[in-house]
Design a protein around this motif. Sequence first.
Motif, PDB file in Angstrom:
ATOM      1  N   HIS A  26       0.819  -1.215   0.000  1.00  0.00           N
ATOM      2  CA  HIS A  26       0.000   0.000   0.000  1.00  0.00           C
ATOM      3  C   HIS A  26       0.854   1.267   0.000  1.00  0.00           C
ATOM      4  N   ALA A  27       2.120   1.143  -0.374  1.00  0.00           N
ATOM      5  CA  ALA A  27       3.017   2.303  -0.384  1.00  0.00           C
ATOM      6  C   ALA A  27       2.616   3.268  -1.497  1.00  0.00           C
ATOM      7  N   GLU A  28       2.645   4.545  -1.157  1.00  0.00           N
ATOM      8  CA  GLU A  28       2.197   5.588  -2.086  1.00  0.00           C
ATOM      9  C   GLU A  28       3.045   5.651  -3.351  1.00  0.00           C
ATOM     10  N   TYR A  29       4.368   5.610  -3.208  1.00  0.00           N
ATOM     11  CA  TYR A  29       5.260   5.735  -4.359  1.00  0.00           C
ATOM     12  C   TYR A  29       5.873   4.385  -4.690  1.00  0.00           C
ATOM     13  N   SER A  30       5.039   3.451  -5.108  1.00  0.00           N
ATOM     14  CA  SER A  30       5.497   2.092  -5.386  1.00  0.00           C
ATOM     15  C   SER A  30       4.697   1.504  -6.534  1.00  0.00           C
ATOM     16  N   ASP A  31       5.359   0.639  -7.285  1.00  0.00           N
ATOM     17  CA  ASP A  31       4.644  -0.108  -8.321  1.00  0.00           C
ATOM     18  C   ASP A  31       4.242  -1.489  -7.809  1.00  0.00           C
ATOM     19  N   GLN A  32       4.491  -1.739  -6.519  1.00  0.00           N
ATOM     20  CA  GLN A  32       4.199  -3.006  -5.849  1.00  0.00           C
ATOM     21  C   GLN A  32       4.928  -4.189  -6.483  1.00  0.00           C
ATOM     22  N   LYS A  33       6.080  -3.920  -7.084  1.00  0.00           N
ATOM     23  CA  LYS A  33       6.866  -4.979  -7.714  1.00  0.00           C
ATOM     24  C   LYS A  33       8.279  -5.068  -7.131  1.00  0.00           C
ATOM     25  N   GLU A  34       8.496  -4.427  -5.987  1.00  0.00           N
ATOM     26  CA  GLU A  34       9.828  -4.414  -5.386  1.00  0.00           C
ATOM     27  C   GLU A  34      10.337  -5.810  -5.058  1.00  0.00           C
ATOM     28  N   HIS A  35       9.436  -6.726  -4.712  1.00  0.00           N
ATOM     29  CA  HIS A  35       9.864  -8.096  -4.391  1.00  0.00           C
ATOM     30  C   HIS A  35      10.442  -8.797  -5.626  1.00  0.00           C
TER      31      HIS A  35
END
Length: 177
Positions: A26-35
Amino acid sequence: MSILIRKEGAEDYATTEKIVEKAFKHAEYSDQKEHFLVNRLRTSDAFIPELSLVAVNKGKEIVGHIMLTRIQIENDASTTESLALAPVSVLPGYQNKGIGSTLIRAAIEKARELGYCSIIVLGHKDYYPKFGFERASRWNIKAPFEVLDDVFMALELVDGALEKVHGTVRYSKVFFE
């Protein structure tokens, strides 16, 4: 809260990737693909196993992870090796308890011990300065993409390490896959 910081082992990879995924969900500045990035970095020439650390609680559960990887600062005349701090992750239920700060301090200290001279981070302008990070533009160091000046920062691990360094950061190609 009692936290142990240790080197991440191959047996931890699946767990740490889940932590990274949950931390950025749910991070604001993220594409949710860091993993996925963490997974790709481990198989790249940028990976430094000694600078991939985990935070373990009293119950021996991994609750956080940080990774520093090799980057270069390049200009027409020279290339200087540096490190990228990306990402630092803490399970949502353990956030705001100092675990991220503990991981960052441990990673900085380990990088110094290993003889690295600087770290670059793209991060929150109010968070990273407390660890000594300053705008990279102070040294005329630029990101390879459009970014606000106050969120692209550098830290000298050795006094004066960046005084004669300038140029554009070159991240591992896996950052852009």
